[in-house]
Each structure stands twice: as C-alpha cells, then as structure tokens.
Design an enzyme around this catalytic site. Structure first.
Site, PDB file in Angstrom:
ATOM      1  N   LYS A   1       0.850  -1.192   0.000  1.00  0.00           N
ATOM      2  CA  LYS A   1       0.000   0.000   0.000  1.00  0.00           C
ATOM      3  C   LYS A   1       0.883   1.238   0.000  1.00  0.00           C
ATOM      4  CE  LYS A   1      -3.733   2.297   2.545  1.00  0.00           C
ATOM      5  NZ  LYS A   1      -4.835   2.113   3.525  1.00  0.00           N
TER       6      LYS A   1
ATOM      7  N   ASP B   1     -13.668   4.439   9.838  1.00  0.00           N
ATOM      8  CA  ASP B   1     -13.951   4.251   8.420  1.00  0.00           C
ATOM      9  C   ASP B   1     -14.409   2.804   8.236  1.00  0.00           C
ATOM     10  OD1 ASP B   1     -14.186   5.305   5.920  1.00  0.00           O
ATOM     11  OD2 ASP B   1     -12.046   5.530   5.541  1.00  0.00           O
TER      12      ASP B   1
HETATM   13  P1  ADP Z   1      -7.532   3.534   1.128  1.00  0.00           P
HETATM   14  O1  ADP Z   1      -7.018   4.093   2.404  1.00  0.00           O
HETATM   15  O2  ADP Z   1      -6.967   4.265  -0.030  1.00  0.00           O
HETATM   16  O3  ADP Z   1      -9.024   3.386   1.128  1.00  0.00           O
HETATM   17  P2  ADP Z   1      -7.384   0.662   1.540  1.00  0.00           P
HETATM   18  O4  ADP Z   1      -6.398   0.176   2.530  1.00  0.00           O
HETATM   19  O5  ADP Z   1      -8.799   0.704   1.977  1.00  0.00           O
HETATM   20  O6  ADP Z   1      -6.907   2.079   0.980  1.00  0.00           O
HETATM   21  O7  ADP Z   1      -7.261  -0.234   0.237  1.00  0.00           O
HETATM   22  C1  ADP Z   1      -8.016   0.043  -0.918  1.00  0.00           C
HETATM   23  C2  ADP Z   1      -8.537  -1.264  -1.526  1.00  0.00           C
HETATM   24  O8  ADP Z   1      -7.451  -2.135  -1.825  1.00  0.00           O
HETATM   25  C3  ADP Z   1      -9.425  -2.044  -0.568  1.00  0.00           C
HETATM   26  O9  ADP Z   1     -10.759  -1.664  -0.675  1.00  0.00           O
HETATM   27  C4  ADP Z   1      -9.188  -3.476  -0.996  1.00  0.00           C
HETATM   28  O10 ADP Z   1     -10.014  -3.796  -2.085  1.00  0.00           O
HETATM   29  C5  ADP Z   1      -7.761  -3.469  -1.485  1.00  0.00           C
HETATM   30  N1  ADP Z   1      -6.819  -3.922  -0.439  1.00  0.00           N
HETATM   31  C6  ADP Z   1      -6.166  -3.143   0.454  1.00  0.00           C
HETATM   32  N2  ADP Z   1      -5.375  -3.862   1.273  1.00  0.00           N
HETATM   33  C7  ADP Z   1      -5.514  -5.139   0.894  1.00  0.00           C
HETATM   34  C8  ADP Z   1      -4.947  -6.388   1.347  1.00  0.00           C
HETATM   35  N3  ADP Z   1      -4.073  -6.438   2.364  1.00  0.00           N
HETATM   36  N4  ADP Z   1      -5.326  -7.525   0.724  1.00  0.00           N
HETATM   37  C9  ADP Z   1      -6.205  -7.487  -0.308  1.00  0.00           C
HETATM   38  N5  ADP Z   1      -6.769  -6.352  -0.779  1.00  0.00           N
HETATM   39  C10 ADP Z   1      -6.444  -5.193  -0.197  1.00  0.00           C
END
Ligand code: ADP
Ligand code: MG
Length: 378
Positions: A123, A228
């Site tokens: 991320k 959130d």
């Molecule tokens: P943001 O803070 O930008 O909303 P998120 O952490 O919610 O970021 O991640 C955005 C999207 O990426 C999530 O809705 C999910 O679909 C995918 N995602 C994030 N982290 C993971 C993970 N560890 N494994 C699988 N999918 C993930």
C-alpha cells in the site's frame, strides 16, 4: 499514466540515487530545494549534480518548479515510490511488483512478491493530492507547522497504519499480517476475498451483521474506533469471514468526538445492510456499552509517534478528504478517486467552494490500472 514506475528501479546509477536522496533530505526544510543545496547535500566526488537533476526530472522522479522568487526541485510521488521500493527491495521484502489491485481514496495498492515469491499487498499512501500551497494561502490551519507536506503526511499515514495493524494483529484481531514498511509504503498480507461492497450474496446476513458489530465492539475494548468501518474496508472471504483493513484514521475511545465516530461506524454498517440485504435489526452497539480491556490506543501512540504528530495528522485528514481536488501538481497528473464512503466527514464544516470543477470531473475517474508482466526489481 503510470502510477508506479518500477522499471526505473534498475537503471539508476549510484550517483543518481545519491542526488535523488539529496532532494528528499532537502525537502525536510524546503518545499522546493534549490539546485546548489542539492549539490552540496549530494556532495558528488566529481560534481555534475545539476545534470543528474535534469536526468531525474526527465524520468519524473523529481520535478522542477518556480513559484515567485522560489525555485528548485522537489521529489514527485514516483521519486518517493522509488526510494521506498529501493529500501524494501534491499531488505528482501519486495522483489517484484505486479498488478494494481486497490482503488483507495488516498492510496495505490499493488500485489508484490518477496524474495521467496510469496505474494503480499503493497500500500502506497498518497496524501495531499490537494495542493498544500493553495490550502495554506486560504487558511491558517497549518501555521503552527511550517512544512506539512504530502511527503510528511503520506509517511505518517504509513507509520500509523503499520503500528495499528501490528498491535491489532498481535492481539488476534482479524487484520492483514503486517510485514514491513518504509516511508509511505506498507507491505502486508494479501487478504483472500472481496471487499464487502462487491459482495451481493452471503449465506446469512444476520450472522455477518452481528460479526461486524462484534468487531466494532471488540475494537472498542482495545481502546480504538476505526472511523472508516464500512463496506470498502472490510474484506470477506468465501466462508464469510471478515478481515478489517485501512487504519490511518483510527482514533482512541478517549478522543473528544469518540462517540460520534463510533456511532457513525455502527450506522454505516446498519445502512449498508439495509441497502444491500434489506436487513435491519434493532440490535446494535452503543458507545456506552464499550468495556475497555486493553490500551492499544495509548500503546500505539507511545510507540509509533508523538501526540503532536498524530494531532496534526488528524487535523489535516479532516481538512482534505472531502475536498479532494485534482490540482496536486502538473507534472504527475495524479487523479483523485472516490472517497471510501462519500458520506463520511460531511458533517465536519467544509468550505464548499473548495470543490471546483476539476474535482467533480476527476471523481468520475475511478478506473483501476493494471499492468502487464511483472517488473523484476532486482
Ligand atoms: P484507502 O485508504 O486508499 O481506502 P485501503 O487500505 O482501503 O486504501 O485499500 C483500498 C482497496 O485495496 C481495498 O478496498 C481493498 O479492495 C484493497 N486492499 C487493500 N489492502 C488489501 C490487502 N491487504 N489484501 C487485499 N486487498 C487489499
Ligand atoms: Mg479504504
């Protein structure tokens, strides 16, 4: 539009890397780092940092800007990505970067593989796509801190996220296993499943509903509120098991607005279940019901960052999540995506005029970019 130019990783010479690092260091005190300062920090044996800066500019790792009497270079998100990935690669946490999987409001998420070819999620936090200079001109919110920047905020988001993920994971709460972080980048377990927003069939909505309410309450017993907790940040696997993600905005149950945040998390789930599954229940947790059993809020704060850092982060978070504008900068053309939950934060006083036409347009741009073959970083 490349969001992550990993192919560049292989081609930077050590001198180029030195100059790139010098720009990053210069940005601790300067929004735009003057070329002579870059040269003096980089301190190349045979000089030539100016030429290298031009080269780095061509590759969009740095960006040259002139604003009024100030001119100089700043790191771009690509440049920052480079530095983080380089560090993660050096210690073996990342070996190759694959497809982008996530459409986050303020992040880009990729599948990566480590040295042993295990797949994980990466991320990259991207805060402050909004022009900070514009914000600063308009308001005085940030006057106590001279140089709050996207770089600082994105790094802080990663630190916060990693720290909460680690504390929760250590306590058996269902979050991705944290693996590593550097700068604005967090490496974590790649969770199997789909975000709840994409799930239309569950075997028993009432059971999933109570699981989720229990998760909110359990988070409360650790001293935390997610803030959130909604269908975008809950991953459901094919056995309807839940993993909670996305923690930079988490607050303590001792936060002055804790009850409001708690109720909003609960309400988000209730609304979603009614919308999606026509399910509603009279049973839902109240803030007063929380029984504190742990002090993860206090522990994380003590370990990860100071109170002051955390405050300024929360403050700026509230500032620009709802008013995401696309003027982050000309040379990166970063797009702004839909907020996880568009209703969120709308109750915070916001200056509507900040939402200009560009923002309206870019909010429609919700496409996920995928890449072709994996880029080998070694
Ligand atoms: P943001 O803070 O930008 O909303 P998120 O952490 O919610 O970021 O991640 C955005 C999207 O990426 C999530 O809705 C999910 O679909 C995918 N995602 C994030 N982290 C993971 C993970 N560890 N494994 C699988 N999918 C993930
Ligand atoms: Mg999210």
């Amino acid at each position: 539009m490349g969001k992550l130019n990993v192919s560049m990783l292989r081609y930077l010479s050590s001198e180029e890397f030195r100059v790139l690092t010098a720009v990053e260091m210069g940005m601790k005190n300067h929004e735009l780092v003057p070329s002579p300062l870059v040269a003096s920090i980089a301190d190349l044996k045979h000089g030539g940092s100016h030429k290298i800066l031009r080269e780095l500019t061509k590759h969009k790792l740095v960006c040259y800007e002139k604003s009024g009497r100030v001119e100089g270079y700043r790191l771009t998100f690509s440049g920052y990505d480079y530095l983080a990935l380089k560090a993660l690669t050096t210690r073996g946490s990342v070996q190759s970067v694959g497809n982008q999987i996530g459409v986050g409001k303020e992040s880009d998420i990729f599948i990566i593989a480590d040295e042993e070819e295990n797949q994980h999620a990466l991320k990259l936090h991207r805060l402050g796509r909004t022009s900070f200079r514009k914000l600063k001109q308009k308001r005085d919110y940030l006057k106590h801190r001279k140089n709050v920047s996207w770089l600082y905020l994105s790094r802080l988001a990663a630190v916060k996220e990693y720290a909460y993920m680690k504390a929760l994971h250590d306590n058996g709460y269902p979050v991705p296993r944290p693996i590593d972080f550097n700068r604005h980048a967090v490496v974590m377990e790649l969770v199997d499943g789909h975000p709840l927003c994409q799930v239309h069939d569950v075997s028993d909505p009432s059971e999933l509903y109570s699981d989720l309410m229990e998760l909110i309450v359990r988070l409360g017993s650790f001293g935390l509120i997610h803030c959130d907790f909604n269908e975008f940040n809950l991953i459901i696997n094919d056995r309807d098991q839940v993993t909670v993600i996305d923690f930079p905005q988490m607050v303590s149950i001792s936060h002055p607005n804790a009850q409001w945040y708690f109720d909003r998390d609960v309400q988000c789930i209730r609304d979603f279940f009614f919308r999606r599954f026509s399910y509603s229940s009279e049973l839902y947790p109240q803030f007063a019901d929380i029984k504190r059993l742990h002090n993860l809020d206090v522990e994380v704060e003590a370990s990860g960052f100071t109170r002051d850092m955390s405050d300024s982060f929360d403050e700026t978070q509230n500032l620009y999540i709802p008013q995401a504008t696309a003027d982050f900068n000309a040379c990166e053309g970063g797009s702004v995506r839909k907020a996880d939950n568009e209703e969120k934060n709308t109750s915070d006083e916001q200056d509507e005029s900040d939402n200009d036409d560009i923002a309206e347009q870019s909010l429609e741009d919700n496409s996920v970019e995928t890449r072709g073959p994996e880029h080998d970083l070694s």
